[in-house]
Write a protein that holds these residues in place. Structure first.
Motif, PDB file in Angstrom:
ATOM      1  N   GLY A   1     -16.998 -22.404  12.519  1.00 18.75           N
ATOM      2  CA  GLY A   1     -18.418 -22.077  12.710  1.00 18.75           C
ATOM      3  C   GLY A   1     -19.343 -23.022  11.952  1.00 18.75           C
ATOM      4  N   PRO A   2     -19.158 -23.124  10.610  1.00 19.35           N
ATOM      5  CA  PRO A   2     -20.057 -24.016   9.858  1.00 19.35           C
ATOM      6  C   PRO A   2     -19.948 -25.474  10.297  1.00 19.35           C
ATOM      7  N   LYS A   3     -18.741 -25.899  10.718  1.00 22.77           N
ATOM      8  CA  LYS A   3     -18.583 -27.281  11.191  1.00 22.77           C
ATOM      9  C   LYS A   3     -19.484 -27.510  12.411  1.00 22.77           C
ATOM     10  N   ASN A   4     -19.505 -26.495  13.264  1.00 22.09           N
ATOM     11  CA  ASN A   4     -20.338 -26.576  14.467  1.00 22.09           C
ATOM     12  C   ASN A   4     -21.823 -26.627  14.171  1.00 22.09           C
TER      13      ASN A   4
ATOM     14  N   GLU B   1     -19.749 -29.104   2.356  1.00 24.20           N
ATOM     15  CA  GLU B   1     -20.456 -27.827   2.501  1.00 24.20           C
ATOM     16  C   GLU B   1     -19.631 -26.861   3.363  1.00 24.20           C
ATOM     17  N   VAL B   2     -19.044 -27.399   4.455  1.00 25.57           N
ATOM     18  CA  VAL B   2     -18.222 -26.570   5.345  1.00 25.57           C
ATOM     19  C   VAL B   2     -17.079 -25.950   4.532  1.00 25.57           C
ATOM     20  N   GLU B   3     -16.404 -26.765   3.743  1.00 20.07           N
ATOM     21  CA  GLU B   3     -15.239 -26.260   3.006  1.00 20.07           C
ATOM     22  C   GLU B   3     -15.642 -25.298   1.901  1.00 20.07           C
ATOM     23  N   LEU B   4     -16.748 -25.585   1.253  1.00 20.10           N
ATOM     24  CA  LEU B   4     -17.221 -24.659   0.208  1.00 20.10           C
ATOM     25  C   LEU B   4     -17.537 -23.292   0.806  1.00 20.10           C
TER      26      LEU B   4
END
Ligand SMILES: Nc1ncnc2c1ncn2[C@@H]1O[C@H](COP(=O)(O)OP(=O)(O)OP(=O)(O)O)[C@@H](O)[C@H]1O
Ligand SMILES: [Mg+2]
Length: 296
Positions: free
Chosen positions: A108-111, A118-121
């Motif tokens: 979701g955040p990657k999209n 930030e995505v991984e955090l």
């Protein structure tokens, strides 16, 4: 701000032999920070209704306004809407598809076009908040139990940091401990992050314990909309459509019917306890007064 539904109708397979009028003239206003339970018997339109709120399904007629903007306007950013209004599906399998749990939560955040860091955090933080032990994170989501899959599906939505979190039957098939854990986490997010929460549930106890407002769906229409006390106070009407109030509501009404002077507007165990204790305290006082009067 708010979500407004204005005369929303939805018809599945319109014009075919399978036509089904799943939503009928729905008018609702959902305010920021509300915790709402949606109940209704199977097929009453709950899942159809909530899939309209993030734009996944488009109304056959009527309007939906998110924070004052018409989501059906041509230039409305539906992708952004889906990140702001996070939906956890009734069947978590429908939203898990990556090869590891961690990648799934990152999806979701990657999209959203965020940086890898930030995505991984966000994924770490979401996975921690749903309480899935770290040794699972790099395994396939398909090897998990039903309850764990549901947690991962919730984490995937949380990682997008939605303003509104919609959960379709998040406790179905869970044992009491798993159910309490998930609901306690949802309640904590509601309090700490002031997230608006919509919880579709078949469990009247779950709904009564957590929400401030209940929407009752029946045959595609909103049949009731009020506080748990208002809605469960009409338990005879609920029974007529195959629903019921929480068990404890019936217990207290039985006590009242049997002549106990008890406050009967009760929907949770805590309220029942307070109501029953009040009766005892009342009796204690009367007895004390009695003895005093006798002495006089
Ligand atoms: N894909 C579909 N095609 C045709 N009709 C559908 C479809 N999905 C749902 N329906 C119909 O729409 C109505 C509302 O279904 P919906 O799934 O929204 O109900 P629900 O309240 O979520 O039920 P449940 O408690 O079983 O999850 C039902 O009559 C159902 O048969
Ligand atoms: Mg459903």
């Amino acid at each position: 701000m708010s979500i407004i539904l204005d005369k929303v109708n939805y018809i599945y397979s319109e014009g075919t032999a399978y036509e089904s009028h799943a939503l009928r003239n729905i008018n609702l206003r959902i305010e920021d920070g509300e915790f709402i339970g949606i109940i209704g018997h199977t097929g009453s339109g709950k899942s159809t209704l909530i899939q309209h709120l993030n734009g996944l399904m488009q109304a056959t007629s009527g309007g939906i306004y998110y924070n004052g903007r018409d989501i059906y306007e041509e230039d409305y950013n539906k992708k952004e809407l889906r990140s702001k209004v996070g939906l956890v599906f009734q069947y978590p399998e429908h939203q898990l598809f990556e090869s590891t749990i961690f990648e799934d939560v990152c999806f979701g955040p990657k999209n959203l076009g965020l940086s890898k860091k930030e995505v991984e955090l966000r994924a770490f933080s979401a996975l921690r908040s749903i309480g899935l032990p770290v040794e699972y994170w790099y395994q396939s989501p398909f090897e998990l139990s039903g309850g764990q899959k549901r947690r991962v599906a919730i984490a995937g939505v949380l990682a997008m940091k939605p303003e509104v979190l919609i959960l379709d039957e998040p406790t179905a098939g869970l044992d009491p401990k798993g159910r309490d854990e998930i609901l306690a986490q949802v309640a904590a997010m509601h309090q700490e992050l002031n997230m608006t929460i919509l919880l579709v549930s078949h469990s009247m106890e779950d709904v009564a314990n957590y929400v401030g407002r209940i929407i009752v769906m029946n045959q595609g229409s909103v049949m009731m909309d009020g506080t748990p006390r208002e809605v469960f106070g009409r338990y005879q009407e609920l029974e007529a459509v195959g629903l019921a109030a929480p068990q404890v509501t019936y217990l207290i009404h039985e006590l009242k019917k049997n002549g106990i002077p008890i406050e009967a507007e009760v929907t949770t165990l805590e309220e029942a306890k307070a109501s029953i204790l009040q009766v005892f305290e009342g009796r204690g006082k009367n007895q004390k007064q009695g003895t005093k009067q006798e002495m006089l």
